[in-house]
Design an enzyme around this catalytic site. Structure first.
Site, mmCIF file in Angstrom:
data_model
loop_
_atom_site.group_PDB
_atom_site.id
_atom_site.type_symbol
_atom_site.label_atom_id
_atom_site.label_comp_id
_atom_site.label_asym_id
_atom_site.label_seq_id
_atom_site.Cartn_x
_atom_site.Cartn_y
_atom_site.Cartn_z
ATOM 1 N N ASN A 201 57.347 26.775 41.265
ATOM 2 C CA ASN A 201 58.743 26.636 42.143
ATOM 3 C C ASN A 201 57.942 26.505 43.731
ATOM 4 O O ASN A 201 58.476 26.167 44.680
ATOM 5 C CB ASN A 201 59.114 27.944 42.483
ATOM 6 C CG ASN A 201 58.110 29.059 43.104
ATOM 7 O OD1 ASN A 201 57.392 28.868 43.560
ATOM 8 N ND2 ASN A 201 58.747 30.441 43.437
ATOM 9 N N SER B 197 41.551 38.511 37.584
ATOM 10 C CA SER B 197 40.489 38.136 39.216
ATOM 11 C C SER B 197 39.473 39.542 39.072
ATOM 12 O O SER B 197 39.709 40.179 38.130
ATOM 13 C CB SER B 197 40.993 39.073 40.138
ATOM 14 O OG SER B 197 40.140 38.466 40.771
ATOM 15 N N TYR C 60 47.705 43.019 45.829
ATOM 16 C CA TYR C 60 47.276 42.086 45.358
ATOM 17 C C TYR C 60 46.130 42.264 43.669
ATOM 18 O O TYR C 60 46.802 41.812 42.684
ATOM 19 C CB TYR C 60 46.571 40.628 45.973
ATOM 20 C CG TYR C 60 45.803 39.844 44.886
ATOM 21 C CD1 TYR C 60 46.851 38.150 44.435
ATOM 22 C CD2 TYR C 60 44.034 39.983 45.047
ATOM 23 C CE1 TYR C 60 45.624 37.896 43.023
ATOM 24 C CE2 TYR C 60 43.814 38.857 43.814
ATOM 25 C CZ TYR C 60 44.520 38.183 43.228
ATOM 26 O OH TYR C 60 43.246 37.183 42.678
ATOM 27 N N TYR D 38 38.569 35.673 36.959
ATOM 28 C CA TYR D 38 38.185 34.724 37.258
ATOM 29 C C TYR D 38 37.094 35.137 38.949
ATOM 30 O O TYR D 38 37.234 36.236 39.743
ATOM 31 C CB TYR D 38 38.226 33.501 38.408
ATOM 32 C CG TYR D 38 40.558 33.297 38.000
ATOM 33 C CD1 TYR D 38 39.572 32.963 36.675
ATOM 34 C CD2 TYR D 38 41.089 32.682 38.190
ATOM 35 C CE1 TYR D 38 40.924 32.753 35.810
ATOM 36 C CE2 TYR D 38 42.143 32.494 38.065
ATOM 37 C CZ TYR D 38 41.873 32.329 36.209
ATOM 38 O OH TYR D 38 43.020 31.451 35.950
ATOM 39 N N LYS E 126 47.147 42.321 39.402
ATOM 40 C CA LYS E 126 46.485 42.232 38.126
ATOM 41 C C LYS E 126 46.303 43.490 37.539
ATOM 42 O O LYS E 126 46.196 42.921 36.067
ATOM 43 C CB LYS E 126 45.097 41.225 38.820
ATOM 44 C CG LYS E 126 45.002 40.580 39.943
ATOM 45 C CD LYS E 126 45.397 38.884 39.142
ATOM 46 C CE LYS E 126 45.138 37.829 40.245
ATOM 47 N NZ LYS E 126 46.746 35.958 39.752
ATOM 48 N N SER F 211 56.502 27.224 45.748
ATOM 49 C CA SER F 211 56.018 28.207 47.036
ATOM 50 C C SER F 211 54.491 28.352 48.015
ATOM 51 O O SER F 211 54.914 28.456 48.879
ATOM 52 C CB SER F 211 56.660 30.200 46.732
ATOM 53 O OG SER F 211 55.606 30.004 45.804
HETATM 54 C C1 UD1 Z 1 38.201 37.674 47.961
HETATM 55 C C2 UD1 Z 1 39.928 38.829 47.781
HETATM 56 C C3 UD1 Z 1 39.717 38.736 46.213
HETATM 57 C C4 UD1 Z 1 40.775 37.745 45.882
HETATM 58 C C5 UD1 Z 1 39.551 36.520 46.494
HETATM 59 C C6 UD1 Z 1 40.134 34.790 45.241
HETATM 60 C C7 UD1 Z 1 39.531 40.248 49.746
HETATM 61 C C8 UD1 Z 1 38.421 41.447 50.383
HETATM 62 N N1 UD1 Z 1 38.897 40.437 48.539
HETATM 63 O O1 UD1 Z 1 37.534 37.724 47.602
HETATM 64 O O2 UD1 Z 1 40.673 40.087 45.516
HETATM 65 O O3 UD1 Z 1 40.260 37.859 44.076
HETATM 66 O O4 UD1 Z 1 39.094 36.647 47.427
HETATM 67 O O5 UD1 Z 1 39.040 33.835 45.706
HETATM 68 O O6 UD1 Z 1 40.174 39.417 50.231
HETATM 69 N N2 UD1 Z 1 33.388 35.313 54.795
HETATM 70 C C9 UD1 Z 1 33.098 35.290 55.764
HETATM 71 N N3 UD1 Z 1 33.555 34.224 56.934
HETATM 72 C C10 UD1 Z 1 35.265 34.287 56.346
HETATM 73 C C11 UD1 Z 1 35.445 34.275 54.772
HETATM 74 C C12 UD1 Z 1 34.885 34.992 54.320
HETATM 75 O O7 UD1 Z 1 31.994 35.736 55.901
HETATM 76 O O8 UD1 Z 1 36.091 32.997 57.187
HETATM 77 C C13 UD1 Z 1 32.439 35.999 53.250
HETATM 78 C C14 UD1 Z 1 33.493 37.506 52.854
HETATM 79 O O9 UD1 Z 1 32.578 38.457 53.997
HETATM 80 C C15 UD1 Z 1 32.938 37.634 51.580
HETATM 81 C C16 UD1 Z 1 32.403 35.701 50.870
HETATM 82 O O10 UD1 Z 1 32.466 35.070 52.724
HETATM 83 O O11 UD1 Z 1 31.293 38.121 51.607
HETATM 84 C C17 UD1 Z 1 33.729 34.968 50.328
HETATM 85 O O12 UD1 Z 1 34.944 35.704 50.817
HETATM 86 P P1 UD1 Z 1 36.541 35.685 50.351
HETATM 87 O O13 UD1 Z 1 35.658 34.027 49.959
HETATM 88 O O14 UD1 Z 1 36.995 35.568 50.674
HETATM 89 O O15 UD1 Z 1 36.221 36.307 48.658
HETATM 90 P P2 UD1 Z 1 36.266 37.456 48.198
HETATM 91 O O16 UD1 Z 1 36.416 38.586 49.744
HETATM 92 O O17 UD1 Z 1 34.982 37.835 46.853
#
Ligand code: UD1
Length: 433
Positions: free
Chosen positions: A32, A124, A149, A177, A153, A34
């Site tokens: 869709n 996930s 979310y 994933y 899953k 979105s």
């Molecule tokens: C996140 C989601 C998870 C989802 C996945 C999809 C949360 C808590 N978890 O996982 O449920 O399945 O994405 O891809 O949102 N980080 C930074 N700075 C940032 C962004 C991230 O330091 O601006 C760090 C995070 O703390 C983490 C790592 O980078 O340690 C990866 O983060 P992210 O890409 O958001 O993935 P997940 O936390 O594994």
């Protein structure tokens, strides 16, 4: 063989469409839009030379879905359609339960009606929660998701297990994933988050290109080798190939299998930043921030089941992921809404992209004109040179013509010939020079 991709215009869906087409499947996309863009369909065509069939529908609409099944002979479904923003799901959980469950239930009803028994579900690693030790194995207990979310899953995995228990012909592969990043090496498709990105890599690329000032590192006091969170980053092209292997498996087997798609290797936030800077020769300004609620120390996959059942393994490195993510970002600074598609949008002028666009094309225009001027200069110089030669030849001819008798005389005197014919040849030879 026709495979339906629900949510196939999204980040993982579009890469999967490319790999399925490359593997010889017919691809049908239902989306869709979105959280995606119709331009994706053109881009898939540009990469593969084949346009997937596209239906702009809401997958929760049973009648619309039936139309797709009526018009196509669908062998299997890869179900991506669903909302995926974790922070949003904690604010509006009902939206997530309604959408993610509705789309799945409608799809499963229609599949059952049309006797389509094979499904690959986009799950996930979040289903492993925060109690299991790493690496996460598929037989570990699941649960403990802290957001709507993640809970959808888990619920959908359970729904699929129940259907498999009730129907011996049914087959489901639950792909868990880890952290998909990267983009297609062509730079034509990639991750295009709406607004401020939540995940690490899109934030890194947007910071590197200057859209964001700093990347905030969420905590440096985790129990990991450098204090920052460790994740299993996987190249989206590897992940897409995992789907090709999974749909093949689903169409050849029955029952349910949960399978991790990861590399089995953990990288910290610092590791990603350093790899990105090294691979692309760009700086990523960072600041250290607080931990993000819900984040765990480490998360990486056990990859043996995927190798055994699907004969699939991730091949691309963190460096490949960083290079391709940056290539996508550079080519599409505003994702699919980048300047060359929406030239007249005022926002682009404000954000400087239009200016960059015109500067770039002015330089190309300027270079083309320099080239044309040089070409003209050399053509004129050549013509002038030719004219000079002709004038010289004409002068020589005139001189020879005027002095013809003299030449004959002098040549006669030099005893070259008695009859003068050779002299005439010599003069013709002179005229040819
Ligand atoms: C996140 C989601 C998870 C989802 C996945 C999809 C949360 C808590 N978890 O996982 O449920 O399945 O994405 O891809 O949102 N980080 C930074 N700075 C940032 C962004 C991230 O330091 O601006 C760090 C995070 O703390 C983490 C790592 O980078 O340690 C990866 O983060 P992210 O890409 O958001 O993935 P997940 O936390 O594994």
């Amino acid at each position: 063989m026709s495979i339906l991709l629900t949510g196939g215009a999204g980040f993982i869906g579009s890469h999967t469409a490319v790999e399925l087409i490359n593997a010889g499947y017919d691809v049908i996309i239902a989306d869709n839009l979105s959280n995606s863009n119709e331009k994706v369909i053109d881009r898939i065509k540009m990469i593969t030379n084949r346009r997937p069939k596209f239906y702009k529908i809401d997958v929760s609409e049973v009648e619309e879905l039936c139309k797709i099944f009526d018009e196509n002979d669908i062998t299997g479904v890869i179900h991506f359609a669903g909302f995926k923003c974790v922070p949003e799901s904690t604010k509006v959980p009902l939206k997530y339960y309604r959408n993610n469950l509705d789309t799945t239930l409608s799809l499963l009803e229609v599949m059952s009606k049309y006797k389509c028994n094979s499904i690959v579900f986009s799950s996930s690693a979040t289903v492993y929660g925060d109690k299991n030790p790493v690496p996460f194995e598929e037989n570990m207990p699941v649960g403990g998701a802290t957001n709507a979310y993640g809970k959808t899953k888990l619920m959908i995995e359970e729904i699929l297990k129940d259907i498999a228990m009730s129907s011996k012909d049914f087959s489901a592969v639950l792909l868990r994933y880890f952290n998909p990043i990267g983009a297609h090496p062509s730079g034509l498709i990639g991750e295009s988050p709406d607004g401020i990105p939540n995940n690490l890599m899109p934030y890194v690329t947007q910071t590197a290109i200057g859209v964001r000032k700093f990347l905030t590192i969420y905590g440096t006091d985790y129990n990991t080798h450098d204090g920052t969170g460790v994740r299993d980053y996987i190249h989206v092209v590897d992940l897409a190939k995992g789907h090709v292997a999974a749909i093949k498996y689903a169409t050849e087997h029955t029952g349910v299998e949960a399978i991790n798609l990861g590399t089995g290797k953990g990288s910290s936030v610092w590791d990603v930043i350093h790899a990105f800077e090294k691979a692309n020769g760009v700086k990523v300004p960072v600041q250290i921030g607080e931990r993000r609620p819900g984040d765990i120390d480490e998360c990486y996959a056990s990859v043996y089941k995927a190798a055994e059942l699907l004969n699939w393994r991730a091949k691309l490195s963190l460096e490949d992921m960083c290079r391709d993510s940056w290539n996508w970002q550079k080519n599409n600074p505003k994702g699919y809404e980048s300047i060359w598609q929406y030239k007249n949008k005022w926002e682009n002028v404000k954000s400087g992209y239009l200016v960059a666009f015109y500067i770039k094309y002015f330089i190309i225009y300027f270079l083309i004109h320099i080239f044309l001027l040089l070409k003209l200069y050399f053509q004129v110089a050549y013509l002038v040179e030719q004219a000079k030669t002709k004038t010289r030849e004409f002068g020589a001819f005139k001189e020879i013509n005027d002095n013809y008798p003299k030449y004959i005389l002098s040549l006669d005197r030099a005893n070259f010939s008695e009859d003068g014919i050779i002299h005439k040849n010599i003069i013709e030879w002179l005229l040819d020079i």
